[in-house]
Write an enzyme that holds these catalytic residues in place. Structure first.
Site, PDB file in Angstrom:
ATOM      1  N   HIS A 179      25.912  16.758  17.473  1.00  0.00           N
ATOM      2  CA  HIS A 179      26.376  16.233  18.754  1.00  0.00           C
ATOM      3  C   HIS A 179      26.368  14.721  18.690  1.00  0.00           C
ATOM      4  O   HIS A 179      25.480  14.128  18.070  1.00  0.00           O
ATOM      5  CB  HIS A 179      25.458  16.704  19.890  1.00  0.00           C
ATOM      6  CG  HIS A 179      26.098  16.593  21.227  1.00  0.00           C
ATOM      7  ND1 HIS A 179      26.074  15.422  21.947  1.00  0.00           N
ATOM      8  CD2 HIS A 179      26.813  17.477  21.951  1.00  0.00           C
ATOM      9  CE1 HIS A 179      26.738  15.616  23.073  1.00  0.00           C
ATOM     10  NE2 HIS A 179      27.198  16.843  23.101  1.00  0.00           N
ATOM     11  N   ASP A 210      27.429  25.146  22.206  1.00  0.00           N
ATOM     12  CA  ASP A 210      28.390  26.178  21.791  1.00  0.00           C
ATOM     13  C   ASP A 210      27.823  27.190  20.804  1.00  0.00           C
ATOM     14  O   ASP A 210      28.489  28.167  20.488  1.00  0.00           O
ATOM     15  CB  ASP A 210      29.618  25.507  21.153  1.00  0.00           C
ATOM     16  CG  ASP A 210      30.424  24.728  22.171  1.00  0.00           C
ATOM     17  OD1 ASP A 210      30.616  25.253  23.271  1.00  0.00           O
ATOM     18  OD2 ASP A 210      30.852  23.609  21.855  1.00  0.00           O
TER      19      ASP A 210
HETATM   20  N1  ACO Z   1      28.143  20.392  10.023  1.00  0.00           N
HETATM   21  C1  ACO Z   1      27.942  19.652   8.921  1.00  0.00           C
HETATM   22  N2  ACO Z   1      27.822  18.307   8.903  1.00  0.00           N
HETATM   23  C2  ACO Z   1      27.902  17.688  10.105  1.00  0.00           C
HETATM   24  C3  ACO Z   1      28.095  18.384  11.300  1.00  0.00           C
HETATM   25  C4  ACO Z   1      28.218  19.786  11.229  1.00  0.00           C
HETATM   26  N3  ACO Z   1      28.404  20.500  12.330  1.00  0.00           N
HETATM   27  N4  ACO Z   1      28.136  17.497  12.309  1.00  0.00           N
HETATM   28  C5  ACO Z   1      27.967  16.291  11.768  1.00  0.00           C
HETATM   29  N5  ACO Z   1      27.821  16.397  10.430  1.00  0.00           N
HETATM   30  C6  ACO Z   1      27.550  15.312   9.479  1.00  0.00           C
HETATM   31  C7  ACO Z   1      28.812  14.537   9.154  1.00  0.00           C
HETATM   32  O1  ACO Z   1      29.482  15.074   8.029  1.00  0.00           O
HETATM   33  C8  ACO Z   1      28.254  13.160   8.892  1.00  0.00           C
HETATM   34  O2  ACO Z   1      27.664  13.175   7.596  1.00  0.00           O
HETATM   35  P1  ACO Z   1      27.721  11.830   6.669  1.00  0.00           P
HETATM   36  O3  ACO Z   1      26.898  10.824   7.416  1.00  0.00           O
HETATM   37  O4  ACO Z   1      27.161  12.254   5.377  1.00  0.00           O
HETATM   38  O5  ACO Z   1      29.173  11.451   6.587  1.00  0.00           O
HETATM   39  C9  ACO Z   1      27.097  13.039   9.882  1.00  0.00           C
HETATM   40  O6  ACO Z   1      26.680  14.401  10.122  1.00  0.00           O
HETATM   41  C10 ACO Z   1      27.486  12.404  11.209  1.00  0.00           C
HETATM   42  O7  ACO Z   1      28.607  13.131  11.727  1.00  0.00           O
HETATM   43  P2  ACO Z   1      29.756  12.490  12.604  1.00  0.00           P
HETATM   44  O8  ACO Z   1      30.996  13.298  12.459  1.00  0.00           O
HETATM   45  O9  ACO Z   1      29.837  11.010  12.322  1.00  0.00           O
HETATM   46  O10 ACO Z   1      29.126  12.679  14.046  1.00  0.00           O
HETATM   47  P3  ACO Z   1      29.906  12.559  15.411  1.00  0.00           P
HETATM   48  O11 ACO Z   1      28.921  12.121  16.416  1.00  0.00           O
HETATM   49  O12 ACO Z   1      31.136  11.708  15.244  1.00  0.00           O
HETATM   50  O13 ACO Z   1      30.418  14.047  15.683  1.00  0.00           O
HETATM   51  C11 ACO Z   1      30.498  16.295  16.411  1.00  0.00           C
HETATM   52  C12 ACO Z   1      29.828  14.921  16.593  1.00  0.00           C
HETATM   53  C13 ACO Z   1      32.024  16.140  16.505  1.00  0.00           C
HETATM   54  C14 ACO Z   1      30.043  17.203  17.543  1.00  0.00           C
HETATM   55  C15 ACO Z   1      30.086  16.871  15.028  1.00  0.00           C
HETATM   56  O14 ACO Z   1      28.678  17.032  14.967  1.00  0.00           O
HETATM   57  C16 ACO Z   1      30.794  18.189  14.716  1.00  0.00           C
HETATM   58  O15 ACO Z   1      31.914  18.166  14.198  1.00  0.00           O
HETATM   59  N6  ACO Z   1      30.147  19.369  15.034  1.00  0.00           N
HETATM   60  C17 ACO Z   1      30.771  20.650  14.804  1.00  0.00           C
HETATM   61  C18 ACO Z   1      31.739  20.966  15.940  1.00  0.00           C
HETATM   62  C19 ACO Z   1      31.012  21.307  17.219  1.00  0.00           C
HETATM   63  O16 ACO Z   1      30.081  22.114  17.252  1.00  0.00           O
HETATM   64  N7  ACO Z   1      31.491  20.708  18.322  1.00  0.00           N
HETATM   65  C20 ACO Z   1      30.937  20.940  19.639  1.00  0.00           C
HETATM   66  C21 ACO Z   1      30.169  19.739  20.091  1.00  0.00           C
HETATM   67  S1  ACO Z   1      29.438  20.019  21.660  1.00  0.00           S
HETATM   68  C22 ACO Z   1      30.734  19.835  22.731  1.00  0.00           C
HETATM   69  O17 ACO Z   1      31.661  19.121  22.548  1.00  0.00           O
HETATM   70  C23 ACO Z   1      30.704  20.632  23.876  1.00  0.00           C
END
Ligand code: ACO
Length: 433
Positions: free
Chosen positions: A310, A367
């Site tokens: 998140h 979720d």
């Molecule tokens: N699985 C694996 N790796 C992840 C995940 C994940 N679900 N989420 C983040 N990471 C990793 C990224 O690859 C990144 O790694 P790095 O630093 O080695 O490059 C690091 O964690 C930071 O991730 P970002 O994408 O920069 O984090 P951001 O805050 O931009 O994204 C998000 C947040 C979009 C929710 C992300 O965690 C994600 O894609 N989660 C999966 C989708 C999801 O469940 N979405 C629902 C969110 S809740 C909502 O909107 C209601």
């Protein structure tokens, strides 16, 4: 309450600038850069708005490090325990808990607006059965603006606001249920005034002309809880969309339609559908939890563990904690043994003990478990994000209203740093290489 702090000093090209700083009621601090470009000719760059406060707001407080979520100051744990969705919607939209009269008036108004204009049924008939319910929902909410066009006039919007609120909260539930009936080719079931908000939704979804739907109080309570937990989440992608679109002074329905479209994406509300698809895939392919985590961690893949991570929570999402408990209660009550729940719990345990997830502070989000409850209720997979939208509606409305009432009125219009070609003359077609 916004408190002014000592100004921040910024040194740029040998000059010192003083920038105002402020602190909100829970101690969050911000540097006000409103005059930065005018004073310095610089703008700020912030990909994905990771560090930009787009507004000041009285509605929702989140502390992502401590796992705190409150609506108008009230912790979600208390609302889930003691309130229902209609009352929480009132709290979020109007800024206070309703007294007895206000609550009943609001509930009655929701009831009186729960039908949709019969002419709108023509839209449903024209859509293919394969239409995704989020596409149907966004189109239908936008079409409310042509059936109830008075909200187009910004001068009259304040007077019409209460009606528009009730209309959209009541009708979104009818539209959602009708879109499900359309997808399975069954006749629409109309709302009943004697049922409350969540009971009415389940009735419209699952009753049919040949079959009454027996209301189940455990499911009604669980649905109320799920909708409460989704009701607002400050400046997330869809809410920021509602504010940005609404800042052009377009009407409430069009702004909410834009929010529904933003919510649809798999990185936002669409994740609840993707979680179940992911768990089903892992199970069907016989992939072990550890092997799947390996695939997720391998940066050559673009696979993410859906329902994890998140932007704001760097601790367990407080909504996920409650939903996990509700999930267990619903499945036990219905006597359902869902292997996807076992798999989800195994996956959570493995991820929470894995260095990759620990270092990045990735925890289950709202979720991760919600889809398993919806599945147990009989709600089909492609309706999961619609359920999220029904829940998020009070938040979108309140944020839209707050944005419209804020003075001075400013259209949302970010800047950019241009990196394209410099001045280039037009080349006639025959001279192009
Ligand atoms: N699985 C694996 N790796 C992840 C995940 C994940 N679900 N989420 C983040 N990471 C990793 C990224 O690859 C990144 O790694 P790095 O630093 O080695 O490059 C690091 O964690 C930071 O991730 P970002 O994408 O920069 O984090 P951001 O805050 O931009 O994204 C998000 C947040 C979009 C929710 C992300 O965690 C994600 O894609 N989660 C999966 C989708 C999801 O469940 N979405 C629902 C969110 S809740 C909502 O909107 C209601």
């Amino acid at each position: 309450m916004l408190e002014n702090l000592e100004p921040a000093k910024l040194e740029l090209e040998g000059k010192t600038y003083l920038l105002p700083t402020v602190r909100g009621s829970e101690g969050e601090k911000a540097i006000n850069i409103n005059s930065l470009r005018k004073d310095t000719s610089y703008v700020t760059l912030d990909n994905g708005f990771q560090n930009t406060g787009a507004c000041i707001s009285d509605i929702t407080f989140i502390d992502g490090d401590k796992g705190i979520l409150r609506y108008r100051g009230i912790p979600i744990e208390q609302l889930v325990e003691k309130s229902n969705f209609s009352e929480t919607a009132y709290l979020i939209v109007y800024g206070k808990l309703p007294d007895n009269d206000e609550y009943h008036k609001f509930a009655d108004t929701l009831n009186s607006h729960s039908m949709i204009h019969e002419d709108m049924l023509n839209f449903f008939h024209g859509l293919p059965n394969s239409a995704h319910p989020m596409g149907i929902l966004s189109s239908m909410v936008n079409s409310l603006s042509v059936f109830y066009p008075e909200v187009y006039d910004p001068e009259r919007e304040n007077e019409a606001f209460d009606v528009a609120v009730a209309r959209v909260i009541a009708k979104i539930r009818t539209i959602a249920a009708f879109s499900y009936k359309k997808s399975i080719g069954e006749p629409f079931v109309y709302p009943k005034h004697r049922y409350k908000y969540c009971a009415n939704f389940l009735h419209m979804m699952f009753a049919s002309p040949v079959n009454d739907y027996k209301l189940d109080h455990v499911l009604i309570k669980a649905l109320n809880q799920l909708l409460i937990l989704h009701a607002d989440h400050e400046q997330n992608c869809s809410t920021s969309t509602v504010r940005l679109v609404g800042s052009s002074q377009v009407n409430l329905y069009a702004s909410i339609c834009a929010g529904i479209c933003a919510l649809w994406g798999p990185l936002h509300g669409g994740a609840n559908q993707k979680v179940i698809e992911m768990l089903g895939y892992i199970k069907d392919q016989g992939i072990s939890v550890q092997d799947y985590l390996q695939m997720v961690k391998d940066k050559k893949n673009s696979i993410r563990l859906m329902g994890f991570g998140h932007r704001v929570y760097k601790n367990y999402d407080p909504r996920a904690k409650i939903i996990k408990k509700t999930c267990r209660e619903v499945l036990d009550h219905l006597n359902i043994k869902d292997p996807l729940l076992d798999l989800a719990m195994e996956m959570e345990e493995a991820a929470l003990n894995d260095d990759y997830f620990i270092e990045r502070k990735l925890y289950p989000n709202v979720d991760f478990y919600s889809g398993i409850i919806y599945k147990a209720m009989g709600i089909p997979l492609d309706m999961f994000t619609v359920m999220f939208a029904i829940g998020r509606l009070p938040g979108w409305i309140a944020q839209w209203k707050e944005m419209r009432d804020f003075k001075p009125v400013k259209i949302g219009r970010p800047r950019q740093i241009y990196t394209g070609p410099n001045l280039t003359d037009f080349t006639p077609m025959q001279e192009r290489k």
